[in-house]
Design an enzyme around this catalytic site. Structure first.
Site, short mmCIF file in Angstrom:
data_model
loop_
_atom_site.label_atom_id
_atom_site.label_comp_id
_atom_site.label_asym_id
_atom_site.label_seq_id
_atom_site.Cartn_x
_atom_site.Cartn_y
_atom_site.Cartn_z
N TYR A 26 11.90 9.77 -9.43
CA TYR A 26 12.52 10.27 -8.20
C TYR A 26 11.57 10.23 -7.00
O TYR A 26 11.97 10.53 -5.88
CB TYR A 26 13.02 11.71 -8.39
CG TYR A 26 14.11 11.85 -9.41
CD1 TYR A 26 15.37 11.31 -9.18
CD2 TYR A 26 13.88 12.51 -10.62
CE1 TYR A 26 16.39 11.43 -10.13
CE2 TYR A 26 14.89 12.64 -11.57
CZ TYR A 26 16.14 12.09 -11.32
OH TYR A 26 17.12 12.21 -12.25
N HIS A 31 16.58 11.68 -1.75
CA HIS A 31 16.86 13.06 -2.18
C HIS A 31 15.58 13.90 -2.25
O HIS A 31 15.64 15.13 -2.28
CB HIS A 31 17.54 13.02 -3.55
CG HIS A 31 18.53 14.13 -3.77
ND1 HIS A 31 19.20 14.79 -2.76
CD2 HIS A 31 18.98 14.71 -4.93
CE1 HIS A 31 20.02 15.71 -3.27
NE2 HIS A 31 19.89 15.69 -4.58
N TYR A 78 14.28 20.90 -11.23
CA TYR A 78 15.38 19.98 -10.89
C TYR A 78 16.22 20.63 -9.81
O TYR A 78 16.32 21.84 -9.70
CB TYR A 78 16.22 19.54 -12.10
CG TYR A 78 15.47 18.57 -12.96
CD1 TYR A 78 15.44 17.21 -12.64
CD2 TYR A 78 14.73 19.02 -14.05
CE1 TYR A 78 14.70 16.33 -13.41
CE2 TYR A 78 13.99 18.14 -14.82
CZ TYR A 78 13.97 16.79 -14.49
OH TYR A 78 13.22 15.92 -15.23
N ASN A 80 19.35 21.16 -8.96
CA ASN A 80 20.46 22.13 -9.06
C ASN A 80 20.03 23.49 -9.60
O ASN A 80 20.86 24.38 -9.73
CB ASN A 80 21.62 21.55 -9.89
CG ASN A 80 21.21 21.21 -11.30
OD1 ASN A 80 20.04 21.35 -11.66
ND2 ASN A 80 22.16 20.76 -12.11
N ASP A 105 17.21 17.10 2.30
CA ASP A 105 17.90 15.90 2.80
C ASP A 105 19.35 16.20 3.17
O ASP A 105 19.98 17.04 2.54
CB ASP A 105 17.86 14.80 1.73
CG ASP A 105 18.55 15.24 0.44
OD1 ASP A 105 18.05 16.17 -0.21
OD2 ASP A 105 19.61 14.69 0.09
N ASN A 126 23.47 20.59 -3.82
CA ASN A 126 23.30 21.41 -5.03
C ASN A 126 22.06 22.30 -5.01
O ASN A 126 22.08 23.42 -5.53
CB ASN A 126 23.27 20.52 -6.27
CG ASN A 126 24.63 19.93 -6.58
OD1 ASN A 126 25.66 20.52 -6.22
ND2 ASN A 126 24.67 18.78 -7.21
#
Length: 209
Positions: A26, A31, A78, A80, A105, A126
């Site tokens: 990532y 994101h 993470y 969420n 973002d 999220n």
């Protein structure tokens, strides 16, 4: 009297949180621009970040421009579950929600635009949904960084959206985002010196173009 009331109402962040996902795959994705913002602040203010298991994130504490104490956080839960990490820090330091500035973002903002707000909804993000849930409300400042929408994608095309959000910036976009992150540092420093509300004028009128 009026001046005293104004002073009391100033919202000055004490914890700056940048949202992203922890795995190497990532890195540098759209994101994860919140993580990139925290890295930029960490470099600018010379506040090293280290993994803190209690806070479920990378955490650093130091002196901000202007001399106040400031804390930086990249949740490693993470996206969420970002709220778990934020709540761990605010509970430990007994910080009120309005002292937390979250950077993340936003696909609804064009690339190169930033938006600073005192409060608001999650807007479908999220990470923000999780933080709002864990802080039991929406009354905390946030700085959104525009990543733009995928070209020619219909709003309901979820596959296109996911690949855009989890994709990397093009070479031209990366150049722009370098300037954006420099501005984000300036914008956050303004919130610390003047309060979030005053900083909004500058942070919301700027564009990379």
């Amino acid at each position: 009297m009026t001046e005293a009331i104004t002073q009391a109402a100033l919202v000055i962040p004490q914890l700056i949180v940048g949202l992203g996902n922890p795995e190497p795959k990532y890195d540098q994705t759209r994101h994860n621009i919140g993580f990139a913002a925290i890295d930029a602040l960490s470099r600018a203010w010379q506040i090293p970040l280290a993994e803190n298991r209690k806070f479920q994130g990378q955490f650093g504490e130091g002196t901000a421009p202007g001399g106040g104490k400031i804390r930086l956080l990249k949740p490693l839960t993470y996206m969420n579950r970002s709220g778990q990490s934020v709540q761990a820090v605010t509970s430990w330091y007994k910080s009120p929600p309005e002292s937390v500035l979250v950077i993340y973002d936003d696909m609804d903002l064009p690339l190169g635009k930033t938006r600073l707000r005192l409060s608001g909804s999650a807007g479908g993000h999220n990470g923000m949904k999780s933080i709002i849930s864990h802080l039991s409300g929406q009354n905390f400042p946030r700085l959104r960084i525009g990543i733009g929408k995928p070209k020619g994608a219909a709003n309901e095309d979820n596959t296109e959206t996911v690949s855009h959000v989890l994709g990397r910036f093009s070479a031209a976009e990366t150049k722009s985002m370098t300037l954006v992150l420099e501005f984000v540092v300036e914008c956050v420093e303004l919130t610390l010196k003047q309060g979030v509300e005053k900083a909004m004028n500058r942070c919301n009128s700027w564009s990379v173009d």
